[in-house]
Design a protein around this motif. Structure first.
Motif, short mmCIF file in Angstrom:
data_model
loop_
_atom_site.label_atom_id
_atom_site.label_comp_id
_atom_site.label_asym_id
_atom_site.label_seq_id
_atom_site.Cartn_x
_atom_site.Cartn_y
_atom_site.Cartn_z
N THR A 258 0.84 -1.19 0.00
CA THR A 258 0.00 0.00 0.00
C THR A 258 0.88 1.24 0.00
O THR A 258 2.05 1.19 0.38
CB THR A 258 -0.94 0.01 1.21
N MET B 228 1.82 5.03 1.36
CA MET B 228 1.73 5.79 2.59
C MET B 228 0.48 6.66 2.60
O MET B 228 0.15 7.29 1.59
CB MET B 228 3.00 6.66 2.68
N GLY B 229 -0.22 6.67 3.72
CA GLY B 229 -1.43 7.47 3.85
C GLY B 229 -2.71 6.72 3.51
O GLY B 229 -3.81 7.21 3.82
N GLN B 230 -2.57 5.58 2.89
CA GLN B 230 -3.75 4.79 2.54
C GLN B 230 -4.22 3.96 3.73
O GLN B 230 -3.46 3.64 4.64
CB GLN B 230 -3.44 3.86 1.36
N GLU B 231 -5.49 3.59 3.68
CA GLU B 231 -6.07 2.71 4.69
C GLU B 231 -5.90 1.25 4.26
O GLU B 231 -6.02 0.94 3.07
CB GLU B 231 -7.55 3.02 4.85
N GLN C 83 -4.55 5.33 15.08
CA GLN C 83 -4.55 4.92 13.67
C GLN C 83 -5.02 3.48 13.49
O GLN C 83 -5.34 3.05 12.39
CB GLN C 83 -3.14 5.06 13.08
N LYS D 97 -7.59 -2.67 11.17
CA LYS D 97 -7.57 -1.57 10.22
C LYS D 97 -6.51 -0.57 10.64
O LYS D 97 -6.40 -0.21 11.82
CB LYS D 97 -8.94 -0.87 10.17
N ARG E 177 -5.66 3.20 9.57
CA ARG E 177 -6.37 4.26 8.85
C ARG E 177 -5.49 4.98 7.84
O ARG E 177 -5.87 5.22 6.72
CB ARG E 177 -6.95 5.27 9.82
N SER E 178 -4.33 5.35 8.25
CA SER E 178 -3.44 6.13 7.39
C SER E 178 -2.04 5.58 7.58
O SER E 178 -1.34 5.94 8.54
CB SER E 178 -3.50 7.61 7.77
N THR E 179 -1.65 4.68 6.70
CA THR E 179 -0.41 3.93 6.91
C THR E 179 0.83 4.81 6.81
O THR E 179 0.88 5.77 6.01
CB THR E 179 -0.30 2.79 5.90
N LYS E 180 1.82 4.45 7.62
CA LYS E 180 3.11 5.11 7.59
C LYS E 180 4.15 4.08 7.15
O LYS E 180 3.91 2.87 7.23
CB LYS E 180 3.48 5.63 8.98
#
Lengths: 114, 112
Positions: free
Chosen positions: B13, B15-18, B64, B78, B80-83
């Motif tokens: 994924t 970065m920033g995606q759920e 997150q 989940k 929420r906003s991947t790093k």
């Protein structure tokens, strides 16, 4: 503080040789003790467990472990290592009163030389 | 022998995606867990779940992260906003009370 220590990061043994992997814990009471094995790309498989009773426990794949209260240790042993035993081994502990949460040691990577 | 199953086995994924990681625990187990293993590091506890609520969570499990048991068989994690630092192998586990945890084979999450 409660902790689990596996002093050996890497161990190399020859096939057929005996094996002992060390595990120590820091806790005021007797926790529940486990050994898990992780083969490359695989999940964590339970080898054996100690809850109470006989301090020498037998597990799968010919492994055994001995709980020594005086040393706060739960070392894993195998009399004769097979090449297929090469994997990472994790000691894990449930500190009673902490729900069922497992605390893992840092793992010991076992390499088997043919 | 019943086992814990996790899907997907690998998730990439940005970065920033759920992302949602899915798990099917063993059917008669009542306790569910997520653990994380960053490459080369030890397995770390994230969260435990019992009776449809979080029973314990670690410092890693910040806002997150969330978990859910949407139906009688699935258990999801989940982010929420991947790093980038969320890249790791995520393991789901289930157990009966004071019984060994049974782990799935993990989902390798790669955040780019």
């Amino acid at each position: 503080a409660q902790s689990v220590t596996q002093p050996d990061i890497h161990i190399t043994v020859s096939e057929g040789a005996s094996l002992e992997l060390r595990c120590n814990y820091s806790y005021g009471a007797t926790p529940y003790l486990f050994w898990y094995v992780q083969s490359p790309g695989q999940g964590l498989q339970l080898l054996l467990k100690y809850f109470s009773g006989d301090t020498l426990v037998q597990g799968i794949k010919g492994f055994e472990a001995e709980f020594k209260r005086s040393q706060s240790s739960f070392n894993l042993r195998k009399p004769s290592v097979h090449w297929s035993d090469a994997a990472e081994y994790f000691c894990a502990v449930v500190f009673t009163g902490g729900g069922n949460k497992l605390t893992f040691g840092t793992g010991t990577q076992l390499k088997v030389e043919l | 022998e019943p086992e814990v199953t996790q899907t997907p086995s690998h998730q990439v994924t940005q970065m920033g995606q759920e992302v949602i990681l899915r798990c099917v625990p063993i059917s008669n187990h009542l306790y569910f867990y997520w653990y994380r293993q960053i490459l080369g590091q030890k397995v770390e506890f994230l969260v435990s779940f019992y009776n449809n609520e979080i029973s314990e969570k670690s410092e890693i499990f910040d806002d997150q992260f969330s978990v859910e048991r949407p139906d009688g068989s699935n258990f999801t994690l989940k982010i929420r906003s991947t790093k980038l630092e969320d890249s790791a192998m995520y393991f789901c586990a289930s157990s009966e009370e004071y019984s060994p945890l049974h782990f799935g084979n993990g989902t390798r999450l790669t955040v780019t």
